[in-house]
Design an enzyme around this catalytic site. Structure first.
Site, mmCIF file in Angstrom:
data_model
loop_
_atom_site.group_PDB
_atom_site.id
_atom_site.type_symbol
_atom_site.label_atom_id
_atom_site.label_comp_id
_atom_site.label_asym_id
_atom_site.label_seq_id
_atom_site.Cartn_x
_atom_site.Cartn_y
_atom_site.Cartn_z
ATOM 1 N N CYS A 128 -13.353 -8.991 -18.071
ATOM 2 C CA CYS A 128 -13.260 -8.712 -16.638
ATOM 3 C C CYS A 128 -12.929 -7.238 -16.395
ATOM 4 C CB CYS A 128 -12.193 -9.597 -15.997
ATOM 5 S SG CYS A 128 -11.965 -9.295 -14.228
ATOM 6 N N CYS A 163 -10.937 -4.876 -11.415
ATOM 7 C CA CYS A 163 -10.008 -3.872 -10.887
ATOM 8 C C CYS A 163 -10.561 -2.460 -11.075
ATOM 9 C CB CYS A 163 -8.635 -4.012 -11.528
ATOM 10 S SG CYS A 163 -8.601 -3.823 -13.331
ATOM 11 N N CYS A 217 -6.667 -3.459 -6.272
ATOM 12 C CA CYS A 217 -6.854 -3.913 -7.655
ATOM 13 C C CYS A 217 -6.165 -5.251 -7.905
ATOM 14 C CB CYS A 217 -6.375 -2.860 -8.644
ATOM 15 S SG CYS A 217 -4.590 -2.554 -8.637
ATOM 16 N N CYS A 225 -1.611 0.448 -1.730
ATOM 17 C CA CYS A 225 -2.931 -0.173 -1.826
ATOM 18 C C CYS A 225 -2.828 -1.392 -2.737
ATOM 19 C CB CYS A 225 -3.945 0.822 -2.400
ATOM 20 S SG CYS A 225 -5.612 0.156 -2.615
ATOM 21 N N ASP A 241 12.933 0.451 -11.112
ATOM 22 C CA ASP A 241 12.019 1.498 -10.670
ATOM 23 C C ASP A 241 12.783 2.705 -10.134
ATOM 24 O OD1 ASP A 241 9.575 2.680 -10.139
ATOM 25 O OD2 ASP A 241 9.380 1.786 -8.152
#
Length: 352
Positions: free
Chosen positions: A189, A192, A242, A239, A132
């Site tokens: 689904c 999220c 999700c 956060c 990352d």
């Protein structure tokens, strides 16, 4: 190589080639839509993200790795406990991944150790480690190498581990047999998408970062847009919403490494306490943490925003301490902090 990876704390590794040309159209469309927000580096690197051999000349194969980060002492009902935090307005919520040691440091160090073990077995080779930290399509490489599939929230999902893991890569200059991708298992689904507080997931595998709470509290440097402030609630860094609603995360695996154990100061902390941290205390408390990169001013902006949201929900008897510490920040040296504090105090007045 899998055995070495497991010994180093990785959960799984895979291998893929460097031809990501089929991902270029989607990347360009995402950039053209402006979904990267103020992350100018996303656009400046252009298609280099989808071309590993341009990023590191001579790259032939990419070894991908994932590392579970759920704290080893996480309780059985950890998902329920984390969901409950948003209902406690005076409690500051830090994303689970950021409560321990900076994952960049952990993964880079251990990927370098994996490279050393490989070199000892086959001899020296050209390589570069990423976590990352460069223009790399990490999720795309992970999916192509079989580490999981792309969830509708754009995160990589794994049937035995959910999405609570970090990704890293080792670029090498020799060919390795590629591992096989896995099929997707999200089905119908849409949890999220439906439950994202700011509606940042605008469609399956399509994220508008400008609306994402993780982007707003970490990457975004200026004032947070007013339309999102009430929706952020008491989340001060990142956060997990999700992920907490994703059914696959009931299979999330605990990390074998103490590096990702939660720091006490970052779990269940009171907003009043965090607003009182001086810059020196902030630096001391976040030493070796990913949180330190946002700096003290942005930290105060985030905590002050959460305090404003709390003032609207708490009783008058519970708001006094928050109002006092916010008022002490009205003369802070940072303009963004001052504006956020003023807004937050107004929330208390409106509630009263």
């Amino acid at each position: 190589m899998q055995t070495w990876a497991l010994e180093l704390g990785f959960s799984q590794i895979g291998v893929t080639g460097v031809d990501l040309s089929t991902a270029e159209e989607g990347l360009q469309a995402w950039l053209d839509a402006g979904f990267h927000g103020s992350m100018a580096y996303m656009a400046s690197h252009g298609m280099k993200r989808a071309r590993p051999s341009e990023l590191v000349s001579g790259t032939v194969s990419v070894i991908t790795a994932r590392m579970d980060y759920l704290p080893m002492k996480a309780p059985v009902d950890w998902m329920h406990q984390e969901m409950a935090r948003s209902a406690r307005p005076s409690e500051a919520v830090v994303s689970l991944y950021a409560r321990g040691r900076d994952y960049h440091k952990v993964l880079r160090h251990r990927l370098a150790q994996l490279q050393t073990k490989l070199a000892q077995a086959i001899g020296p080779f050209g390589h570069r480690v990423f976590t990352d930290s460069a223009p790399v399509l990490e999720a795309e490489l992970a999916c192509r190498s079989g580490l999981g599939w792309r969830g509708k929230n754009t995160l990589v999902l794994q049937r035995e581990a959910g999405s609570m893991f970090f990704l890293g890569e080792l670029f090498v200059d020799f060919a390795l047999p590629a591992s096989y991708p896995v099929t997707t298992h999200c089905g119908q689904c849409t949890a999220c998408i439906d439950l994202c507080p700011t509606k940042a997931i605008v469609g399956p595998q399509r994220l508008d970062a400008k609306r994402c709470i993780s982007y707003l509290t970490i990457e975004h440097a200026g004032p947070i847009p007013h339309e999102f402030r009430p929706l952020i609630g008491n989340r001060i860094y990142g956060c997990d919403e999700c992920q907490l609603v994703c059914p696959w995360n009931k299979y999330a695996q605990r990390s074998p490494l103490a590096d990702f154990d939660s720091r006490q100061a970052l779990v269940g902390a009171d907003l009043v306490e965090l607003l009182g941290w001086s810059e020196d205390e902030f630096l001391q408390r976040t030493e070796g943490s990913a949180i330190r990169r946002i700096g003290h001013a942005r930290w105060l902006r985030n905590v002050a925003l959460a305090a404003g949201n709390a003032l609207r929900r708490l009783s008058p008897q519970e708001t006094t301490a928050l109002q006092i510490v916010l008022q002490s920040l009205l003369t802070h040296g940072d303009e963004v902090v001052r504006e956020q504090v003023a807004w937050s105090l107004q929330q208390g007045q409106a509630a009263g």
